[in-house]
Design a protein around this motif. Structure first.
Motif, PDB file in Angstrom:
ATOM      1  N   ASP A   1       0.832  -1.209   0.000  1.00 53.08           N
ATOM      2  CA  ASP A   1       0.000   0.000   0.000  1.00 53.08           C
ATOM      3  C   ASP A   1       0.869   1.263   0.000  1.00 53.08           C
ATOM      4  O   ASP A   1       1.801   1.391   0.807  1.00 53.08           O
ATOM      5  N   HIS A   2       0.524   2.195  -0.882  1.00 52.90           N
ATOM      6  CA  HIS A   2       1.242   3.462  -0.956  1.00 52.90           C
ATOM      7  C   HIS A   2       0.405   4.476  -1.718  1.00 52.90           C
ATOM      8  O   HIS A   2      -0.581   4.127  -2.373  1.00 52.90           O
ATOM      9  N   VAL A   3       0.795   5.718  -1.623  1.00 52.31           N
ATOM     10  CA  VAL A   3       0.209   6.810  -2.410  1.00 52.31           C
ATOM     11  C   VAL A   3       1.327   7.418  -3.240  1.00 52.31           C
ATOM     12  O   VAL A   3       2.434   7.642  -2.740  1.00 52.31           O
ATOM     13  N   ASP A   4       1.078   7.673  -4.504  1.00 57.41           N
ATOM     14  CA  ASP A   4       2.096   8.241  -5.372  1.00 57.41           C
ATOM     15  C   ASP A   4       2.478   9.648  -4.914  1.00 57.41           C
ATOM     16  O   ASP A   4       1.640  10.403  -4.394  1.00 57.41           O
ATOM     17  N   GLY A   5       3.738   9.995  -5.114  1.00 61.60           N
ATOM     18  CA  GLY A   5       4.213  11.320  -4.763  1.00 61.60           C
ATOM     19  C   GLY A   5       3.456  12.404  -5.518  1.00 61.60           C
ATOM     20  O   GLY A   5       2.971  12.197  -6.634  1.00 61.60           O
ATOM     21  N   ALA A   6       3.367  13.585  -4.921  1.00 66.77           N
ATOM     22  CA  ALA A   6       2.584  14.674  -5.511  1.00 66.77           C
ATOM     23  C   ALA A   6       3.258  15.277  -6.730  1.00 66.77           C
ATOM     24  O   ALA A   6       2.578  15.705  -7.673  1.00 66.77           O
TER      25      ALA A   6
ATOM     26  N   LEU B   1      -3.783  -5.057  -9.467  1.00 68.02           N
ATOM     27  CA  LEU B   1      -3.655  -3.695  -8.976  1.00 68.02           C
ATOM     28  C   LEU B   1      -4.885  -3.408  -8.121  1.00 68.02           C
ATOM     29  O   LEU B   1      -6.012  -3.461  -8.618  1.00 68.02           O
ATOM     30  N   VAL B   2      -4.671  -3.137  -6.849  1.00 67.47           N
ATOM     31  CA  VAL B   2      -5.769  -2.936  -5.901  1.00 67.47           C
ATOM     32  C   VAL B   2      -5.815  -1.457  -5.542  1.00 67.47           C
ATOM     33  O   VAL B   2      -4.853  -0.908  -4.998  1.00 67.47           O
ATOM     34  N   ILE B   3      -6.940  -0.817  -5.861  1.00 69.07           N
ATOM     35  CA  ILE B   3      -7.076   0.628  -5.702  1.00 69.07           C
ATOM     36  C   ILE B   3      -8.224   0.923  -4.749  1.00 69.07           C
ATOM     37  O   ILE B   3      -9.340   0.406  -4.919  1.00 69.07           O
ATOM     38  N   GLN B   4      -7.965   1.757  -3.771  1.00 73.41           N
ATOM     39  CA  GLN B   4      -9.022   2.207  -2.867  1.00 73.41           C
ATOM     40  C   GLN B   4      -9.702   3.412  -3.512  1.00 73.41           C
ATOM     41  O   GLN B   4      -9.221   4.538  -3.440  1.00 73.41           O
TER      42      GLN B   4
ATOM     43  N   VAL C   1      -4.878   5.402  -2.388  1.00 68.40           N
ATOM     44  CA  VAL C   1      -4.007   4.354  -1.863  1.00 68.40           C
ATOM     45  C   VAL C   1      -4.139   3.130  -2.773  1.00 68.40           C
ATOM     46  O   VAL C   1      -5.255   2.733  -3.134  1.00 68.40           O
ATOM     47  N   HIS C   2      -3.025   2.544  -3.157  1.00 66.22           N
ATOM     48  CA  HIS C   2      -3.090   1.387  -4.053  1.00 66.22           C
ATOM     49  C   HIS C   2      -1.898   0.471  -3.801  1.00 66.22           C
ATOM     50  O   HIS C   2      -0.931   0.840  -3.139  1.00 66.22           O
ATOM     51  N   ARG C   3      -1.986  -0.747  -4.350  1.00 69.42           N
ATOM     52  CA  ARG C   3      -0.912  -1.724  -4.190  1.00 69.42           C
ATOM     53  C   ARG C   3      -0.968  -2.711  -5.357  1.00 69.42           C
ATOM     54  O   ARG C   3      -1.951  -2.761  -6.097  1.00 69.42           O
TER      55      ARG C   3
END
Length: 226
Positions: free
Chosen positions: A96-101, A133-136, A159-161
């Motif tokens: 799980d992570h969020v891509d940088g802005a 690809l799992v996306i919230q 948030v995705h993984r």
């Protein structure tokens, strides 16, 4: 907005891109990870400083230029140079992570704000197990595993993984878009309006389609940053 776009690359295009990737050099994906992602990232990433890698990038960019659906959904202002990753063996997942802005292009120093994240699948689903690809998303958790040549785009705030690949290898292209319209909600409204206008035009032009087209462009004019 989470949207799947079919056939961004034809099967011949996929084969051509994969041939180019086979000529490149793969390295530990953590070499390009930020402070948060470095603890979650376990994959390989293609170095993009070779002629083969840059030719693959250009083929993807040309395909995007041909995709009216991609343009309508993303409203691209700037596109980060496409990158390529591989999940297999011991380097088979991304937690799980969020891509940088803001994404930095090492080769040119350019900066791209990440409004829209995109994954273009380059491996047939039958060739590997796992790797979804799992996306919230706004409407709950979405699991995405598309045919080769198909692409998914979604807000970079999500948030995705990538689930562990337990057989075979999952190869994909990924990149970010700085949209002319920063707000995901506004992009969604414009996309819905554009798609419905397309359906109306199939019935013939009319005063209604002209008026609604004007509404679309006036909203875009109000919200766009170029």
């Amino acid at each position: 907005m989470l949207l799947s776009i079919p056939d961004v690359l034809s099967l011949d295009d996929v084969r051509n891109v994969r041939t180019l990737l086979d000529q490149g050099v793969w390295r530990d994906g953590r070499a390009t990870a930020g402070g948060q992602a470095i603890h979650a990232k376990q994959n390989e990433q293609l170095r993009t400083d070779s002629d083969a890698a840059q030719a693959a990038q250009e083929q993807v960019l040309q395909a995007l230029q041909r995709s009216a659906l991609f343009f309508s959904a993303a409203l691209p202002n700037r596109i980060f140079p496409p990158q390529f990753n591989r999940y297999s063996g011991d380097t088979n997942t991304y937690g799980d992570h969020v891509d940088g802005a803001v994404m930095h292009t090492a080769r040119t120093g350019d900066k791209v704000r990440s409004d829209v994240s995109c994954t273009l699948f380059l491996t047939d689903p039958a060739d590997y197990e796992g790797g979804e690809l799992v996306i919230q998303d706004t409407y709950g958790t979405q699991r995405v595993k598309l045919p080769a040549g198909h692409m998914v785009l979604y807000p970079s705030t999500s948030v995705h993984r990538v689930e562990p690949v337990t057989r075979g290898a999952r190869v994909s292209c990924f990149f970010w878009v700085q949209s002319m319209v920063r707000s995901d909600e506004q992009r969604r409204l414009l996309f819905d309006l554009d798609m419905n206008l397309l359906r109306l035009r199939q019935q013939g032009e009319s005063a209604v389609t002209v008026g609604l087209t004007g509404t679309y462009h006036n909203l875009l004019r109000m919200w766009a940053e170029v």
